[in-house]
Write a protein that holds these residues in place. Structure first.
Motif, PDB file in Angstrom:
ATOM      1  N   UNK A 107       0.811  -1.222   0.000  1.00 23.75           N
ATOM      2  CA  UNK A 107       0.000   0.000   0.000  1.00 23.75           C
ATOM      3  C   UNK A 107       0.842   1.268   0.000  1.00 23.75           C
ATOM      4  N   UNK A 108       1.922   1.301   0.789  1.00 26.06           N
ATOM      5  CA  UNK A 108       2.707   2.529   0.886  1.00 26.06           C
ATOM      6  C   UNK A 108       3.688   2.724  -0.266  1.00 26.06           C
ATOM      7  N   UNK A 109       3.848   1.725  -1.131  1.00 19.90           N
ATOM      8  CA  UNK A 109       4.779   1.852  -2.254  1.00 19.90           C
ATOM      9  C   UNK A 109       4.103   1.784  -3.622  1.00 19.90           C
ATOM     10  N   UNK A 110       2.828   1.454  -3.661  1.00 19.84           N
ATOM     11  CA  UNK A 110       2.133   1.263  -4.937  1.00 19.84           C
ATOM     12  C   UNK A 110       2.178   2.512  -5.811  1.00 19.84           C
ATOM     13  N   UNK A 111       1.981   3.684  -5.239  1.00 18.99           N
ATOM     14  CA  UNK A 111       1.998   4.921  -6.022  1.00 18.99           C
ATOM     15  C   UNK A 111       3.390   5.209  -6.574  1.00 18.99           C
ATOM     16  N   UNK A 112       4.409   4.894  -5.795  1.00 18.02           N
ATOM     17  CA  UNK A 112       5.790   5.086  -6.259  1.00 18.02           C
ATOM     18  C   UNK A 112       6.074   4.134  -7.417  1.00 18.02           C
ATOM     19  N   UNK A 113       5.721   2.868  -7.254  1.00 18.11           N
ATOM     20  CA  UNK A 113       5.944   1.880  -8.312  1.00 18.11           C
ATOM     21  C   UNK A 113       5.192   2.262  -9.582  1.00 18.11           C
ATOM     22  N   UNK A 114       4.023   2.871  -9.449  1.00 17.46           N
ATOM     23  CA  UNK A 114       3.231   3.276 -10.614  1.00 17.46           C
ATOM     24  C   UNK A 114       3.909   4.387 -11.409  1.00 17.46           C
ATOM     25  N   UNK A 115       4.812   5.132 -10.776  1.00 21.32           N
ATOM     26  CA  UNK A 115       5.539   6.189 -11.481  1.00 21.32           C
ATOM     27  C   UNK A 115       6.803   5.676 -12.149  1.00 21.32           C
ATOM     28  N   UNK A 116       7.045   4.364 -12.051  1.00 20.02           N
ATOM     29  CA  UNK A 116       8.251   3.763 -12.623  1.00 20.02           C
ATOM     30  C   UNK A 116       7.866   2.801 -13.745  1.00 20.02           C
ATOM     31  N   UNK A 117       8.556   2.912 -14.871  1.00 27.50           N
ATOM     32  CA  UNK A 117       8.359   1.958 -15.969  1.00 27.50           C
ATOM     33  C   UNK A 117       9.721   1.400 -16.353  1.00 27.50           C
ATOM     34  N   UNK A 118       9.716   0.214 -16.928  1.00 28.93           N
ATOM     35  CA  UNK A 118      10.944  -0.532 -17.165  1.00 28.93           C
ATOM     36  C   UNK A 118      11.082  -0.902 -18.628  1.00 28.93           C
ATOM     37  N   UNK A 119      12.293  -0.793 -19.144  1.00 28.66           N
ATOM     38  CA  UNK A 119      12.579  -1.101 -20.544  1.00 28.66           C
ATOM     39  C   UNK A 119      13.875  -1.899 -20.608  1.00 28.66           C
ATOM     40  N   UNK A 120      13.851  -3.062 -21.268  1.00 25.18           N
ATOM     41  CA  UNK A 120      15.047  -3.893 -21.410  1.00 25.18           C
ATOM     42  C   UNK A 120      15.659  -3.658 -22.784  1.00 25.18           C
TER      43      UNK A 120
END
Length: 182
Positions: A136-149
């Motif tokens: 719950x306390x990290x979901x918003x932070x993770x949503x602002x991160x995207x990943x590209x390989x």
């Protein structure tokens, strides 16, 4: 790609396929092998053997205390990017590694694209982001991160000249002697 429990085999094989890795044979890995291992808790990279160091994995939850204390603004990466006030940065972390810098910037409100060329490290990052999204306390932070390989130089060459300005590009550390003209 190795798994620690038979119930994880299907997921491990899916990860191996997604990242172009080879699923492990049924036998246990030989001592001294470096393996990407799926456990019930996480995906981790570890060296096997009796005196091997601990596993390497991505755990954004460990920043929770520092984030609650407001100390992330004191991090060098935050100061270097000038994260202040209501300004939202769009960040391209061209050498994502294990994602520490990207997480700090995202926790301070930046939208961050993590670029990592290693499929193994990308898989570790993806696992860490998925686990963070479930908290719950990290979901918003993770949503602002995207990943590209991909290789960041390839990605940067493909950028449209009409794309908005990049606020930050992470680069590997360069020793002072290598930066100074001779």
């Amino acid at each position: 790609m190795h798994w620690t429990d038979p119930s994880l085999e299907e997921k491990a094989r899916g990860l191996a396929k997604a990242y172009g890795l080879t699923p492990a044979a049924d036998a246990a890995p030989a001592a001294g092998s470096l393996i990407l291992e799926l456990t019930p808790k996480r995906l981790q990279l570890r060296l096997t053997g009796p005196h091997a160091p601990g596993a390497v994995y991505v755990d954004f939850g460990k920043f929770g205390y520092r984030r609650r204390q407001g100390s992330l603004k004191k991090e060098a990466i935050a100061r270097a990017c000038g994260l202040k006030g209501d300004r939202t940065l769009e960040v391209l972390d061209a050498t994502a590694g294990l994602g520490k810098d990207a997480f700090i910037l995202a926790a301070l409100g930046a939208r961050v694209t993590l670029v990592e060329r290693s499929p193994v490290i990308t898989a570790l990052l993806d696992d860490g982001l998925q686990r963070a999204a479930e908290l719950a306390d990290l979901a918003a932070v993770a949503a602002r991160m995207s990943l590209c390989c991909t290789d960041s130089t390839t990605l940067l060459r493909q950028q449209s000249p009409h794309a908005g300005p990049m606020s930050y590009i992470s680069t590997p550390c360069i020793r002072k002697a290598e930066r100074e003209p001779r």
